[in-house]
Design a protein around this motif. Sequence first.
Motif, PDB file in Angstrom:
ATOM      1  N   GLN A 128       8.114   9.885  -9.375  1.00 20.85           N
ATOM      2  CA  GLN A 128       8.961  10.947 -10.156  1.00 20.85           C
ATOM      3  C   GLN A 128      10.122  11.378  -9.376  1.00 20.85           C
ATOM      4  N   ILE A 129       9.725  11.523  -8.094  1.00 21.39           N
ATOM      5  CA  ILE A 129      10.730  12.285  -7.059  1.00 21.39           C
ATOM      6  C   ILE A 129      12.027  11.479  -7.027  1.00 21.39           C
ATOM      7  N   TYR A 130      11.601  10.246  -6.620  1.00 23.63           N
ATOM      8  CA  TYR A 130      12.772   9.217  -6.306  1.00 23.63           C
ATOM      9  C   TYR A 130      13.058   8.724  -7.742  1.00 23.63           C
ATOM     10  N   ASP A 131      12.546   9.051  -8.791  1.00 22.26           N
ATOM     11  CA  ASP A 131      12.757   8.609 -10.241  1.00 22.26           C
ATOM     12  C   ASP A 131      12.954   6.693 -10.258  1.00 22.26           C
ATOM     13  N   ASN A 132      11.624   6.265  -9.741  1.00 24.38           N
ATOM     14  CA  ASN A 132      11.587   5.114  -9.388  1.00 24.38           C
ATOM     15  C   ASN A 132      10.316   4.530  -9.579  1.00 24.38           C
ATOM     16  N   GLU A 133       9.973   3.592 -10.721  1.00 28.78           N
ATOM     17  CA  GLU A 133       8.827   3.270 -11.053  1.00 28.78           C
ATOM     18  C   GLU A 133       8.264   2.069  -9.900  1.00 28.78           C
ATOM     19  N   ASN A 134       8.920   1.901  -9.203  1.00 25.75           N
ATOM     20  CA  ASN A 134       8.941   0.849  -8.206  1.00 25.75           C
ATOM     21  C   ASN A 134       8.232   1.189  -7.056  1.00 25.75           C
ATOM     22  N   ILE A 135       8.028   2.412  -6.928  1.00 25.23           N
ATOM     23  CA  ILE A 135       7.711   3.147  -5.727  1.00 25.23           C
ATOM     24  C   ILE A 135       6.186   2.791  -5.490  1.00 25.23           C
ATOM     25  N   ASN A 136       5.766   2.225  -4.146  1.00 20.50           N
ATOM     26  CA  ASN A 136       4.446   1.814  -4.128  1.00 20.50           C
ATOM     27  C   ASN A 136       4.103   2.290  -2.698  1.00 20.50           C
ATOM     28  N   PHE A 137       2.859   2.493  -2.505  1.00 19.36           N
ATOM     29  CA  PHE A 137       2.361   2.803  -1.039  1.00 19.36           C
ATOM     30  C   PHE A 137       1.700   1.508  -0.612  1.00 19.36           C
ATOM     31  N   ALA A 138       1.927   1.094   0.706  1.00 22.40           N
ATOM     32  CA  ALA A 138       1.433  -0.263   1.454  1.00 22.40           C
ATOM     33  C   ALA A 138       0.038  -0.186   2.040  1.00 22.40           C
ATOM     34  N   ASN A 139      -0.215   1.080   2.389  1.00 27.35           N
ATOM     35  CA  ASN A 139      -1.679   1.406   2.986  1.00 27.35           C
ATOM     36  C   ASN A 139      -2.269   2.529   2.319  1.00 27.35           C
ATOM     37  N   ARG A 140      -3.499   2.807   2.276  1.00 27.95           N
ATOM     38  CA  ARG A 140      -4.083   4.071   1.562  1.00 27.95           C
ATOM     39  C   ARG A 140      -5.138   4.927   2.377  1.00 27.95           C
ATOM     40  N   LEU A 141      -5.062   5.897   2.123  1.00 29.13           N
ATOM     41  CA  LEU A 141      -6.413   6.974   2.748  1.00 29.13           C
ATOM     42  C   LEU A 141      -7.129   7.475   1.763  1.00 29.13           C
ATOM     43  N   ASP A 142      -8.331   7.703   2.223  1.00 29.34           N
ATOM     44  CA  ASP A 142      -9.366   8.300   1.199  1.00 29.34           C
ATOM     45  C   ASP A 142      -8.776   9.744   0.992  1.00 29.34           C
ATOM     46  N   TYR A 143      -9.115  10.204  -0.201  1.00 30.66           N
ATOM     47  CA  TYR A 143      -8.811  11.652  -0.709  1.00 30.66           C
ATOM     48  C   TYR A 143      -9.082  12.546   0.413  1.00 30.66           C
ATOM     49  N   GLU A 144     -10.128  12.782   1.049  1.00 29.26           N
ATOM     50  CA  GLU A 144     -10.490  13.693   2.235  1.00 29.26           C
ATOM     51  C   GLU A 144      -9.621  13.305   3.500  1.00 29.26           C
ATOM     52  N   THR A 145      -9.296  12.199   3.673  1.00 30.49           N
ATOM     53  CA  THR A 145      -8.367  11.931   5.152  1.00 30.49           C
ATOM     54  C   THR A 145      -6.875  12.122   5.028  1.00 30.49           C
ATOM     55  N   SER A 146      -6.337  12.897   5.983  1.00 30.14           N
ATOM     56  CA  SER A 146      -5.041  13.108   6.207  1.00 30.14           C
ATOM     57  C   SER A 146      -4.419  12.024   6.979  1.00 30.14           C
ATOM     58  N   GLY A 147      -3.100  12.082   6.801  1.00 27.05           N
ATOM     59  CA  GLY A 147      -2.450  11.287   7.934  1.00 27.05           C
ATOM     60  C   GLY A 147      -1.173  10.430   7.410  1.00 27.05           C
ATOM     61  N   LEU A 148      -1.004   9.201   7.932  1.00 30.40           N
ATOM     62  CA  LEU A 148       0.443   8.574   7.518  1.00 30.40           C
ATOM     63  C   LEU A 148       0.197   7.586   6.657  1.00 30.40           C
ATOM     64  N   VAL A 149       1.180   7.575   5.693  1.00 34.60           N
ATOM     65  CA  VAL A 149       0.952   6.145   4.740  1.00 34.60           C
ATOM     66  C   VAL A 149       2.498   6.054   4.425  1.00 34.60           C
TER      67      VAL A 149
END
Length: 303
Positions: A128-149
């Motif tokens: 929604q921020i980029y107004d782009n449905e093609n936005i995807n995340f290549a790696n994932r972190l658990d709900y509790e985990t913080s850090g870089l994606v």
Amino acid sequence: MEIFEYKVDSETENMRMDRYLKKNYPDEPLSKIFQALRKGDVRVNDKKVKENYRLSLEDKITIKYLGNGKTPSKKTNSPKNKFSFDEKKYREMIIFENEDFFIVNKKERVPMHKGTGHNYGISEVFKQIYDNENINFANRLDYETSGLVIGCKNLKFLRYISEKIRKNEVEKKYIAVVHGNVKNEKFTIKNYLTTQENGVTVSKEKISKDSKESITNFKKISEKEFLKLRNKIKTRDKNISVLDIDLVTGRKHQIRAQLANIGYPIVGDSKYGIKDNSDRFHLYCYQISFDKYIFSIKNDILL
């Protein structure tokens, strides 16, 4: 009969032909798509191709007899379902961006995707921020985990970085606070993880066809570094260690399950660990590197 013609652009470059057809004709069964390829109703540069053909930039695709002869309607990349959220909060998580990707410092207790108990995750937010449905995340972190994606702005980069991740060419480093006094300064855990209904099972050998080899390198941080961090780690347990972790493979709950299996559960891990009354889950992805890029937030981690 109407013939649909399309010239391959950067968004569809390197996509498999069957996936391209399924994306553009979602109502058509795969059996009909494969039949159209075999009969030559789908051609690339006027030649028959197989379903595993990879599209090249500027390829000319011609299609007939799919979609009842109708040209597929052009889809907008804008997300369909809008919702309200604190946009400033999420924009402040971005530490880098260019035309192809952006790096997000995900906070703890923030989901990657909408699901049980969550109306949206960072995936839906950044679409929604980029107004782009093609936005995807290549790696994932658990709900509790913080850090870089890694957030991908287009499908071409998503395919590129996903392949690098598959080949273990994207380096991911973590910091974890664990219960117990880890004896070894450096060690490697290599075993198999099997995802089951209630979590991940660790085993020395494959226990099913779904078991995946998992490799992680660990290094205990120096006493000097530990003393700097000790007062910032909120736990009643005085017997703890801090580990610097190099994730070689990226399996579900890999670090959590492997550490718990050898008797060093992560502080605050209610699933694989112990009830320690910690108000935080102490696992952080502090560095991601690939190609010429190195992104690190190690000095900013609030343990």
